[in-house]
Design an enzyme around this catalytic site. Sequence first.
Site, PDB file in Angstrom:
ATOM      1  N   TYR A 120       0.854  -1.182   0.000  1.00 14.75           N
ATOM      2  CA  TYR A 120       0.000   0.000   0.000  1.00 14.75           C
ATOM      3  C   TYR A 120       0.890   1.231   0.000  1.00 14.75           C
ATOM      4  O   TYR A 120       1.979   1.203  -0.585  1.00 14.75           O
ATOM      5  CB  TYR A 120      -0.996  -0.040   1.164  1.00 14.75           C
ATOM      6  CG  TYR A 120      -2.216   0.813   0.873  1.00 14.75           C
ATOM      7  CD1 TYR A 120      -3.005   0.547  -0.250  1.00 14.75           C
ATOM      8  CD2 TYR A 120      -2.553   1.896   1.660  1.00 14.75           C
ATOM      9  CE1 TYR A 120      -4.093   1.335  -0.566  1.00 14.75           C
ATOM     10  CE2 TYR A 120      -3.651   2.689   1.344  1.00 14.75           C
ATOM     11  CZ  TYR A 120      -4.409   2.401   0.229  1.00 14.75           C
ATOM     12  OH  TYR A 120      -5.484   3.183  -0.091  1.00 14.75           O
ATOM     13  N   ARG A 173      -8.937  10.778  -8.239  1.00 15.96           N
ATOM     14  CA  ARG A 173      -8.043  11.463  -7.293  1.00 15.96           C
ATOM     15  C   ARG A 173      -7.249  10.395  -6.515  1.00 15.96           C
ATOM     16  O   ARG A 173      -7.506  10.133  -5.360  1.00 15.96           O
ATOM     17  CB  ARG A 173      -8.860  12.327  -6.330  1.00 15.96           C
ATOM     18  CG  ARG A 173      -8.029  13.305  -5.514  1.00 15.96           C
ATOM     19  CD  ARG A 173      -8.729  13.719  -4.243  1.00 15.96           C
ATOM     20  NE  ARG A 173      -8.932  12.602  -3.338  1.00 15.96           N
ATOM     21  CZ  ARG A 173      -8.022  12.124  -2.496  1.00 15.96           C
ATOM     22  NH1 ARG A 173      -6.818  12.650  -2.450  1.00 15.96           N
ATOM     23  NH2 ARG A 173      -8.314  11.109  -1.699  1.00 15.96           N
ATOM     24  N   LYS A 191      -6.006  -2.028  -0.912  1.00 15.65           N
ATOM     25  CA  LYS A 191      -6.871  -1.813   0.242  1.00 15.65           C
ATOM     26  C   LYS A 191      -7.456  -3.135   0.740  1.00 15.65           C
ATOM     27  O   LYS A 191      -7.466  -3.430   1.935  1.00 15.65           O
ATOM     28  CB  LYS A 191      -8.012  -0.863  -0.147  1.00 15.65           C
ATOM     29  CG  LYS A 191      -8.520   0.011   0.958  1.00 15.65           C
ATOM     30  CD  LYS A 191      -7.617   1.220   1.132  1.00 15.65           C
ATOM     31  CE  LYS A 191      -8.193   2.235   2.077  1.00 15.65           C
ATOM     32  NZ  LYS A 191      -7.372   3.437   2.180  1.00 15.65           N
ATOM     33  N   GLU A 263     -13.388   4.963  -2.605  1.00 18.55           N
ATOM     34  CA  GLU A 263     -11.960   5.250  -2.448  1.00 18.55           C
ATOM     35  C   GLU A 263     -11.459   6.129  -3.591  1.00 18.55           C
ATOM     36  O   GLU A 263     -11.652   5.813  -4.775  1.00 18.55           O
ATOM     37  CB  GLU A 263     -11.169   3.936  -2.431  1.00 18.55           C
ATOM     38  CG  GLU A 263      -9.729   4.083  -2.010  1.00 18.55           C
ATOM     39  CD  GLU A 263      -9.575   4.420  -0.540  1.00 18.55           C
ATOM     40  OE1 GLU A 263      -8.554   5.042  -0.182  1.00 18.55           O
ATOM     41  OE2 GLU A 263     -10.459   4.063   0.261  1.00 18.55           O
ATOM     42  N   ASP A 264     -10.835   7.237  -3.237  1.00 20.65           N
ATOM     43  CA  ASP A 264     -10.141   8.112  -4.188  1.00 20.65           C
ATOM     44  C   ASP A 264     -11.036   8.647  -5.307  1.00 20.65           C
ATOM     45  O   ASP A 264     -10.653   8.690  -6.476  1.00 20.65           O
ATOM     46  CB  ASP A 264      -8.913   7.400  -4.771  1.00 20.65           C
ATOM     47  CG  ASP A 264      -7.786   7.321  -3.744  1.00 20.65           C
ATOM     48  OD1 ASP A 264      -7.926   7.928  -2.672  1.00 20.65           O
ATOM     49  OD2 ASP A 264      -6.769   6.661  -4.011  1.00 20.65           O
ATOM     50  N   ASP A 286     -13.298   6.107   2.860  1.00 22.25           N
ATOM     51  CA  ASP A 286     -12.118   6.074   3.723  1.00 22.25           C
ATOM     52  C   ASP A 286     -11.322   7.365   3.658  1.00 22.25           C
ATOM     53  O   ASP A 286     -10.739   7.788   4.649  1.00 22.25           O
ATOM     54  CB  ASP A 286     -11.228   4.890   3.341  1.00 22.25           C
ATOM     55  CG  ASP A 286     -10.081   4.703   4.310  1.00 22.25           C
ATOM     56  OD1 ASP A 286     -10.340   4.614   5.525  1.00 22.25           O
ATOM     57  OD2 ASP A 286      -8.920   4.672   3.867  1.00 22.25           O
ATOM     58  N   ASP A 287     -11.292   8.014   2.490  1.00 22.36           N
ATOM     59  CA  ASP A 287     -10.544   9.271   2.370  1.00 22.36           C
ATOM     60  C   ASP A 287     -11.121  10.344   3.287  1.00 22.36           C
ATOM     61  O   ASP A 287     -10.386  11.173   3.826  1.00 22.36           O
ATOM     62  CB  ASP A 287     -10.587   9.772   0.922  1.00 22.36           C
ATOM     63  CG  ASP A 287     -10.033   8.755  -0.048  1.00 22.36           C
ATOM     64  OD1 ASP A 287      -8.914   8.280   0.180  1.00 22.36           O
ATOM     65  OD2 ASP A 287     -10.731   8.402  -1.010  1.00 22.36           O
ATOM     66  N   ASN A 446      -0.161  11.949   1.551  1.00 17.38           N
ATOM     67  CA  ASN A 446       0.544  10.843   0.908  1.00 17.38           C
ATOM     68  C   ASN A 446       0.684  11.131  -0.587  1.00 17.38           C
ATOM     69  O   ASN A 446      -0.118  11.859  -1.146  1.00 17.38           O
ATOM     70  CB  ASN A 446      -0.254   9.541   1.088  1.00 17.38           C
ATOM     71  CG  ASN A 446      -0.087   8.944   2.466  1.00 17.38           C
ATOM     72  OD1 ASN A 446       1.011   8.827   2.964  1.00 17.38           O
ATOM     73  ND2 ASN A 446      -1.208   8.587   3.081  1.00 17.38           N
TER      74      ASN A 446
END
Length: 596
Positions: A120, A173, A191, A263-264, A286-287, A446
């Site tokens: 990850y 993203r 993930k 996610e993203d 999660d973001d 990150n």
Amino acid sequence: MSKPDSKLDKYAQRDRLGLWGTGDNEVVGSLSGFTRLLDKRYSKGLAFTHEERQQLGIHGMLPYVVREPSEQVEHCRALLARLDQDLDKYMYLISLSERNERLFYNVLSSDIAYMMPLVYTPTVGLACQRYSLIHQNAKGMFISIKDKGHIYDVLKNWPETDVRAIVVTDGERILGLGDLGANGMGIPVGKLSLYTALAGIKPSQCLPITLDVGTNTESILEDPLYIGLRERRATGDLYDEFIDEFMHACVRRFGQNCLIQFEDFANANAFRLLSKYRDSFCTFNDDIQGTASVAVAGLLASLKIKKTQLKDNTLLFLGAGEAALGIANLCLMAMKVEGLTEEEAKARIWMVDRCRYIIKIHPDTYRCFLCSRGVITRDRPKGGLTEHKLHFAQLHEPIDTLAEAVRKVRPNVLIGAAAQGGAFNQEILELMADINETPIIFALSNPTSKAECTAEEAYTYTKGRCIFASGSPFAPVTYNNKKFYPGQGNNSYIFPGVALGVLCAGMLNIPEQVFLVAAERLAELVSKDDLAKGSLYPPLSSIVSCSMAIAERIVEYAYKNGLATVRPEPVNKLAFIKAQMYDLDYPRSVPATYKM
């Protein structure tokens, strides 16, 4: 009546509430010897005993030697050690996961602190940038905008019917790297690897999905190796209808209690989709929520050192995207629990946001630039105030720069979530040290190149007085003969345990309170020894125990608040959770016999 009515079919409730231990829902006699040898789910590699090889009809297909699982792990570690580049190590581990699933997870578990950055962040960021180049094996599902109207049929092609956890991205993203299109598949794959490695959620019940709606990144569209749809991104009603069809198709195929983790996604879509689906689906982002939970856990742990409550501090954020707004909202909730009104809590949360613009500097080269819009204040001349940002807009004269904001707001806590490497420069860090005896500095962006400052910079410019945490891993720092071990505020402390608790309780939706519960439990797990050496999080080596502890607290919360659907309520909830977790030991390949 025997003919299916497609118009009515979509209204039929579907659910899979049965909880199975590892292997409980397998039919032993349906598997041939070659399936056990070649299928990643059943393969043991050289760990098949001679007896098993003969009985399965695969004797001679393997060399003579029989290896213990621990010897297999040592062999894999030796092969990893021969590779110099992290991307090569990533590719080796992904390849291993496709050959021998249990061995892959045993290798990850052998040294989770070393292995986690390889599968990850930060390595997965590089893997996503080069995903089309390194793509070798089919992983997960790619559903394109061209499949609109047929998504349920596409999902039926997945070979597993008992799917409990989906991680989905549209690739717009990816970390701090921008729009990577279908190359973003590395994120759902990584993930869900952690879902299993850190929380024991069975890999057969996990499904990574990339929704390929195109990409707006020119260099990717022109890449001859690109594996995705070569079109500009779908937007507007077309995009919304596609997402809505996907959500309902997932529930129709896998049940209402199937967890769908966003996610993203880009900021605007991420907030909008979470708001739209959170009450009617088992879903979280999660973001937004995972990042918030792990950051608040770190803040709560840091306040043990300062012996204050969250409500006693002023927070200044650099960034007002998904992560920053998620943290701010959870901090707001935590302050209200501590006794503040909503307006009193908002007065302690300040945000500096930034805008991005892209300039073409060469026919084939584009460069992204960041500019500051300043502190989010009401009626700000520079504009850029979305509904979510307005929630934290202050009644104050315009403040244009981060440095000016630090001087005027005088924060106790500085949190970076803007993906702008080096934004916390020497001036900013020294200002924080002048204002506070013990400043709290969180550089959460990150990958490592996007971190607002390094651990060494934070400790050096605050003369070793700061409490520091980061989103990416940093090596220990020695300052004035004292060694600091910076804590990594990795979402992996939160999302596996949250998912495990939600699935074990059979929750049908996930209230925001769940993430505050998770943050509080994680903060409780930080020991005095951890705090003494400068770390705000438990050691990564203990992360599986953290996941189980968080899951136990969430299961308790679910039953207490009427959100659990699994009946009867288990008396020993921790034992119940452990019974659902993936067994890393190889099972018997042939049935046990008994005398009759």
